[in-house]
Design an enzyme around this catalytic site. Sequence first.
Site, mmCIF file in Angstrom:
data_model
loop_
_atom_site.group_PDB
_atom_site.id
_atom_site.type_symbol
_atom_site.label_atom_id
_atom_site.label_comp_id
_atom_site.label_asym_id
_atom_site.label_seq_id
_atom_site.Cartn_x
_atom_site.Cartn_y
_atom_site.Cartn_z
ATOM 1 N N THR A 63 0.849 -1.194 0.000
ATOM 2 C CA THR A 63 0.000 0.000 0.000
ATOM 3 C C THR A 63 0.882 1.240 0.000
ATOM 4 O OG1 THR A 63 -0.008 0.040 2.393
ATOM 5 C CG2 THR A 63 -1.812 -1.128 1.328
ATOM 6 N N TRP A 81 -19.092 16.286 11.226
ATOM 7 C CA TRP A 81 -18.065 16.054 10.216
ATOM 8 C C TRP A 81 -18.251 16.977 9.015
ATOM 9 C CZ3 TRP A 81 -17.992 10.021 9.551
ATOM 10 C CH2 TRP A 81 -17.385 9.461 10.684
ATOM 11 N N LYS A 97 -13.272 17.469 11.781
ATOM 12 C CA LYS A 97 -14.217 17.248 12.877
ATOM 13 C C LYS A 97 -14.483 18.569 13.570
ATOM 14 C CE LYS A 97 -12.564 12.591 13.072
ATOM 15 N NZ LYS A 97 -11.281 12.634 12.373
ATOM 16 N N GLU A 99 -5.820 -3.128 -1.598
ATOM 17 C CA GLU A 99 -6.386 -4.275 -0.877
ATOM 18 C C GLU A 99 -7.541 -4.931 -1.623
ATOM 19 O OE1 GLU A 99 -5.543 -1.383 0.296
ATOM 20 O OE2 GLU A 99 -4.913 -1.425 2.382
HETATM 21 P P1 AMP Z 1 -4.559 2.797 -2.986
HETATM 22 O O1 AMP Z 1 -4.449 1.569 -2.191
HETATM 23 O O2 AMP Z 1 -3.290 3.570 -3.088
HETATM 24 O O3 AMP Z 1 -5.155 2.510 -4.319
HETATM 25 O O4 AMP Z 1 -5.551 3.788 -2.216
HETATM 26 C C1 AMP Z 1 -6.876 3.436 -1.937
HETATM 27 C C2 AMP Z 1 -7.631 4.625 -1.461
HETATM 28 O O5 AMP Z 1 -7.739 5.606 -2.484
HETATM 29 C C3 AMP Z 1 -9.063 4.356 -1.085
HETATM 30 O O6 AMP Z 1 -9.186 3.806 0.204
HETATM 31 C C4 AMP Z 1 -9.690 5.740 -1.185
HETATM 32 O O7 AMP Z 1 -9.436 6.508 -0.034
HETATM 33 C C5 AMP Z 1 -8.944 6.335 -2.344
HETATM 34 N N1 AMP Z 1 -9.747 6.226 -3.564
HETATM 35 C C6 AMP Z 1 -9.615 5.358 -4.567
HETATM 36 N N2 AMP Z 1 -10.514 5.603 -5.541
HETATM 37 C C7 AMP Z 1 -11.248 6.648 -5.133
HETATM 38 C C8 AMP Z 1 -12.354 7.383 -5.687
HETATM 39 N N3 AMP Z 1 -12.872 7.113 -6.881
HETATM 40 N N4 AMP Z 1 -12.857 8.386 -4.948
HETATM 41 C C9 AMP Z 1 -12.371 8.703 -3.728
HETATM 42 N N5 AMP Z 1 -11.337 8.065 -3.169
HETATM 43 C C10 AMP Z 1 -10.776 7.050 -3.859
#
Ligand code: AMP
Length: 540
Positions: free
Chosen positions: A183, A442, A437, A326
Amino acid sequence: MLGTMQDRPLTLTHFFERAERSFARKELVSGSATGVERTTYGEWAERTRRLGGVLDDLDISADGRVATFAWNTARHLELYFAAPCSGRVLHTLNIRLFPEQLTYIVNHAQDEVIFVDRSLLGLLAPLLPTFETVRHIVVMEDGGDVPDPTGIELLDHEELLAGASPVEFHVEDERRAASMCYTSGTTGNPKGVVYTHRSTYLHTLGVLGADAIGVGERDTVMPVVPMFHANAWGLAHAGVASGASLVLPGPRMTPPALAELIESERVTIAAGVPTIWMGVLPELEGRDTSALRMIPCGGSAVPKALSEAYREQLGLPILQAWGMTETSPVASVAITRSWMDDLDESVLADVRATQGPALLGVELRIAHQETGEELPWDGASRGELQAAGPWITASYHDDPRSPESFTEDGWLRTGDVAVITPDGYVQIVDRTKDVVKSGGEWISSVELENEIMAHPDVAEAAVIGVPHPKWSERPLACVVVREGASLAKDDVLGFLDGRVASWWLPDDVVFIDEVPKTSVGKFSKKDLRDRFGGHQLPTV
Ligand code: AMP
């Protein structure tokens, strides 16, 4: 009573062999430092089998980790299949991670070999002495001119291939690890997610679905999203599985170069994060984009204004997708449904600004942050988004932090806050860590950013919460003004007036040159908080 069906393992060798036999003539285009290189699935398959032989010759263990430090190219795609189809585990390294994070993940994954693009050698070379398990560095020539570092033995990819014999691929157990990604988390060490053959197979079918990305043999797919970030959203596998031509931009990642590839290669599906599409839009002006039929975009919220700007200029709005490392990663896609056909464009724009319904195969729910109680799909209740399904991870690789990320019944806690409409459309409100917050309520930083970025003179905007003596936190807007324009704080606040609840209005606006980005191009709220966390809000 059990069924009568054959229980054949769902492995990537099936995708590989199908492309080798049926799509041998289809084209793979890769950008290089000097131009573009062309090959076919036929040549690719032949080299991929020999690459399996190279891994044997290098004495990589039966389930050894094969790391890549590479751009999106056909060579990278060879490794995408040679490693898992020979039983090994592909580990794609994010070229933009901090050095100490790279050291951590290479050692944690116990990588045995790293395949590195020549043009990226300069980034990797200083770290080589910190890698404890790496036995070989193989350099892939990509037209880059970074010289060899002294004192380190490098192997040449093409020489190894020329000397290797093709191998038969066979994977018995569909639950065997196929690849792994870490990640890009901004706090603590990255966490490893290990995909199985089965999960990748099923995720690919999910992505191929008509109500997902709907990739088909007639498509020319350009994953701008890196192959080192969450499997390039499954598009590299989807290309091989469907026989779609692939355009892999390599290091040609500037907006003009991407716009040029879209036109010259007649790309039909081009996928990347919002910041990519912000840069590319002006470059598409006056170009022939008639082949383009879909622009999947995710990784962070797609600003409505961006999607609408594409609709106005190209007649093609952006297709928002949501997912995580994930979740393989694609878990939901903001398709519009048949009964929405008669809706106004402005309402459809709102639908497209959601993260859409879950893909077939994925289950999503929202839960109360404190009690964990499941919340209704009423379009109003906000809770933590949780996910379950055959391409959602059940744990992190060898990591004591695993339990806190999963519920007692095994669902993944995503760390995103969302509402879900009665029809199942997910709207991400924020990251749990990023919501502002204010007085026990929120404020969604994402929604505020979206509204600010709808201002024609705003290039980018990010909102963070800063400490406030009375309200605990209040929003601070960090705004990048479009080149040639000028804006004052009151212009921003005046624009927001009426667009958001009055208690959401940022207490202050700071103007910055650029929003800092993470290794995968997302707004780095952590960097903004480091810089502006102590910002003195004006007292009214
Ligand atoms: P990653 O593991 O780097 O792909 O990051 C995943 C995170 O990216 C998710 O938990 C979200 O917080 C954010 N994310 C991915 N796609 C979107 C989307 N279309 N809109 C808002 N947040 C997103």
